[in-house]
Design an enzyme around this catalytic site. Structure first.
Site, mmCIF file in Angstrom:
data_model
loop_
_atom_site.group_PDB
_atom_site.id
_atom_site.type_symbol
_atom_site.label_atom_id
_atom_site.label_comp_id
_atom_site.label_asym_id
_atom_site.label_seq_id
_atom_site.Cartn_x
_atom_site.Cartn_y
_atom_site.Cartn_z
ATOM 1 N N GLU A 53 0.802 -1.233 0.000
ATOM 2 C CA GLU A 53 0.000 0.000 0.000
ATOM 3 C C GLU A 53 0.833 1.280 0.000
ATOM 4 O O GLU A 53 0.527 2.214 0.727
ATOM 5 C CB GLU A 53 -0.926 0.009 1.233
HETATM 6 C C1 NGO Z 1 -3.854 -4.791 4.846
HETATM 7 C C2 NGO Z 1 -2.913 -3.665 5.169
HETATM 8 C C3 NGO Z 1 -2.650 -3.540 6.659
HETATM 9 C C4 NGO Z 1 -3.941 -3.634 7.454
HETATM 10 C C5 NGO Z 1 -4.656 -4.925 7.119
HETATM 11 C C6 NGO Z 1 -5.958 -5.058 7.864
HETATM 12 C C7 NGO Z 1 -1.772 -5.387 4.296
HETATM 13 C C8 NGO Z 1 -0.694 -6.235 3.760
HETATM 14 N N1 NGO Z 1 -1.710 -4.086 4.471
HETATM 15 O O1 NGO Z 1 -2.952 -5.891 4.696
HETATM 16 O O2 NGO Z 1 -1.999 -2.317 6.918
HETATM 17 O O3 NGO Z 1 -3.653 -3.623 8.830
HETATM 18 O O4 NGO Z 1 -4.914 -5.012 5.729
HETATM 19 O O5 NGO Z 1 -6.659 -6.201 7.554
#
Ligand code: NGO
EC number: 3.2.1.52
Length: 530
Positions: free
Chosen positions: A342
């Site tokens: 992200e």
């Molecule tokens: C995503 C995000 C995390 C969140 C999570 C919550 C990933 C790899 N990045 O997973 O920052 O905490 O969802 O479910």
């Protein structure tokens, strides 16, 4: 509810201590035969051959015999004795003699066929149980199988008078995938070392052999780094974490203790420093990590995708190298996770530039890099392990990486994320990837889940548990159980053994074990709990 359970446990145990005949015999109406069937284990073993004529009953004179001269076998023997002594009340001395008589024998032999480096052979005959393996990890896995073959009361923390019978026969077992992992997020809410140890103890029973620690994120920094000391004193200090309610961090000494504790359960720690996004805790602590030289305010909300290290600044790479160097030095395991998920505030070009500089640093300090699957967009070298967390079964970058030779870890968010709610009524957790009931967690195949990523490209599976909504060990347990054993079985047991009916029955029998141990779990209506 550890506290309350303990008191109930005491009452139950007191009652069970009264009868002079084995409790199970009076309770269930059948004799002192085994309560379990050989193979009634999670993860289900690869090969099981029962023999009802060779059941073995532990007695007050049973010893744990470990291979002479093997410190490794002795270590597993002591662990096993520690597990079996409280409920049996037997002394179970750990000895290395060849003395005959009732025994659980732990034998290490490089020549043991069919069990690989992590598997074992377990023979239950009338005078004892013999576990054979080529490694300590294999013996330990066999010890966990033996533990589950004993009645659930074996998990009681004080003496229960009953027959401790193991069903006769032979198990030959080894894992489908080398890597079986769980992840804990210490950044959104810090979890104390004692809580992490307690989770490690649970993981070990299901033959999980890696614990990935998500140590840094926008809301907090949880690992001591001497060259950048304010990361923890400020970034892990009071007011950090989601809603400002999750402060804390691991000192290097605490981290080393955890690594050693995990190793004593044959679990390898995989530390993660998330970058170039998810970095607000560092950037709000050190202004020089920002392109404009201005520290943003600390954040305690659960937004994602807004932070980015400054890609064009040499200070960034000095920082990253310092962190990787110190973390690699305190991590004996082979892997170091650099996040990479992200990074919406980093351009695609900057993301590649960053990864092209940082991935070699991981190698420079002797580690193999893991990254969330976005790292595949940077065409990383084949040694890099992308961790798939998507919710679809198509991902071109991941398939291309697999074709180039990268191994991947499977953690699809809509199957393996333990922080997703079970259903609309679940008080904890998130739901962005959907609700995940235990059957959803079980019904998928890591070896064919993503198009173009076949069995040979899969290093293993991992069940992440993100802590936005989780505070205590009770919260962790409630979200992990009963789904974690589903993921563990997908990681260990052969594809051909996949069967919901069988799994759900074996899972039901884990309930009383969790109760004995005071472990919180979700009583899924999909399971016929005893
Ligand atoms: C995503 C995000 C995390 C969140 C999570 C919550 C990933 C790899 N990045 O997973 O920052 O905490 O969802 O479910």
């Amino acid at each position: 509810m550890r506290q309350r359970r303990t008191i109930l446990g005491l009452l139950a145990t007191a009652v069970l201590c009264l009868p002079a005949v084995p409790a199970a015999a009076t309770q269930t109406g059948h004799g002192p035969g085994p309560e379990r069937e050989l193979g009634d284990v999670i993860p289900v073993p690869a090969e099981v051959e029962p023999n009802s004529r060779t059941d073995f009953t532990l007695g007050p004179h049973t010893s744990i015999r470990t291979q002479a001269g093997s410190a490794e076998a002795k270590r597993v023997g002591r662990y096993l004795a520690g597990v079996l002594r409280p409920a049996t009340g037997y002394s179970l001395p750990v000895v290395s003699s060849d003395r005959r008589g009732s025994a659980i024998s732990l034998v290490l032999s490089k020549h043991e066929p069919k069990v690989g480096d992590q598997g074992y052979r377990l023979d239950v005959g009338r005078s004892g149980v013999t576990i054979r393996a080529r490694t300590g990890a294999g013996l330990f896995a066999g010890a966990q199988t033996l533990r589950q073959l004993l009645p659930a009361r074996i998990e009681a923390d004080r003496t229960v008078r009953r027959a401790w019978t193991v069903p006769g026969g032979t198990i030959v077992d080894k894992p489908r995938f080398a890597y079986r992992g769980a992840m804990l997020d210490l950044a959104r809410h810090f979890h104390e070392p004692a809580e992490i140890r307690s989770y490690i103890d649970e993981l070990a029973q299901y033959k999980i052999n890696h614990l990935h620690l998500h140590l840094t994120d926008d809301q907090g920094w949880r690992i001591q780094i001497d060259s950048w000391p304010k990361l923890t004193t400020v970034g892990g200090g009071p007011g950090t974490g989601v809603d400002g309610e999750g402060p804390g961090f691991l000192t290097k000494a605490e981290y080393a203790d955890l690594v050693a504790y995990a190793a004593s359960r044959y679990i390898t720690i995989v530390p993660e420093i998330d970058m170039p996004g998810h970095t607000n805790a560092a950037q709000s602590t050190y202004a020089e990590l920002n392109c404009d030289g201005v520290a943003p305010p600390p954040r305690t909300d659960i937004e994602v995708g807004y932070s980015s290290l400054c890609i064009g600044s040499e200070t960034t790479y000095r920082f990253v190298e310092d962190v990787i160097r110190e973390l690699a030095a305190m991590t004996p395991g082979p892997y170091l996770h650099i996040g990479g998920d992200e990074a919406h505030a980093t351009t695609d070009e900057d993301y590649r530039t960053f990864m092209n500089r940082v991935l070699p640093l991981v190698e420079k300090y002797g580690k193999q890099a893991f990254g969330w699957n976005e790292v595949a967009q940077a065409d990383p070298p084949a040694s890099v392990v992308p961790q798939y967390w998507g919710t679809t079964t198509e991902n071109a970058d991941l398939a291309e990486a697999a074709a180039r030779g990268n191994k991947v870890i499977m953690s699809p968010a809509n199957k393996s994320y333990l922080d997703m709610k079970y259903d609309a009524n679940t008080p904890l957790g998130l739901q962005w990837a959907g609700f995940i009931e235990v059957r959803d967690a079980y019904e998928w195949d890591p070896g064919s889940h993503v198009t173009g990523v076949g069995e040979q490209s899969v290093l293993g599976v991992e069940a992440p548990l993100w802590s936005e909504t989780l505070r205590s060990i009770d919260d962790i347990e409630f979200m992990a159980f009963p789904r974690l054993p589903a993921i563990a079985e997908l990681g260990w047991s052969p594809r051909a053994s996949h069967d919901w009916e069988s799994f759900s029955q074996r899972l039901a029998e884990q309930g009383p074990r969790w109760e004995q141990r005071g472990v919180d779990f979700y009583r899924s209506p999909q399971i016929d709990w005893p």
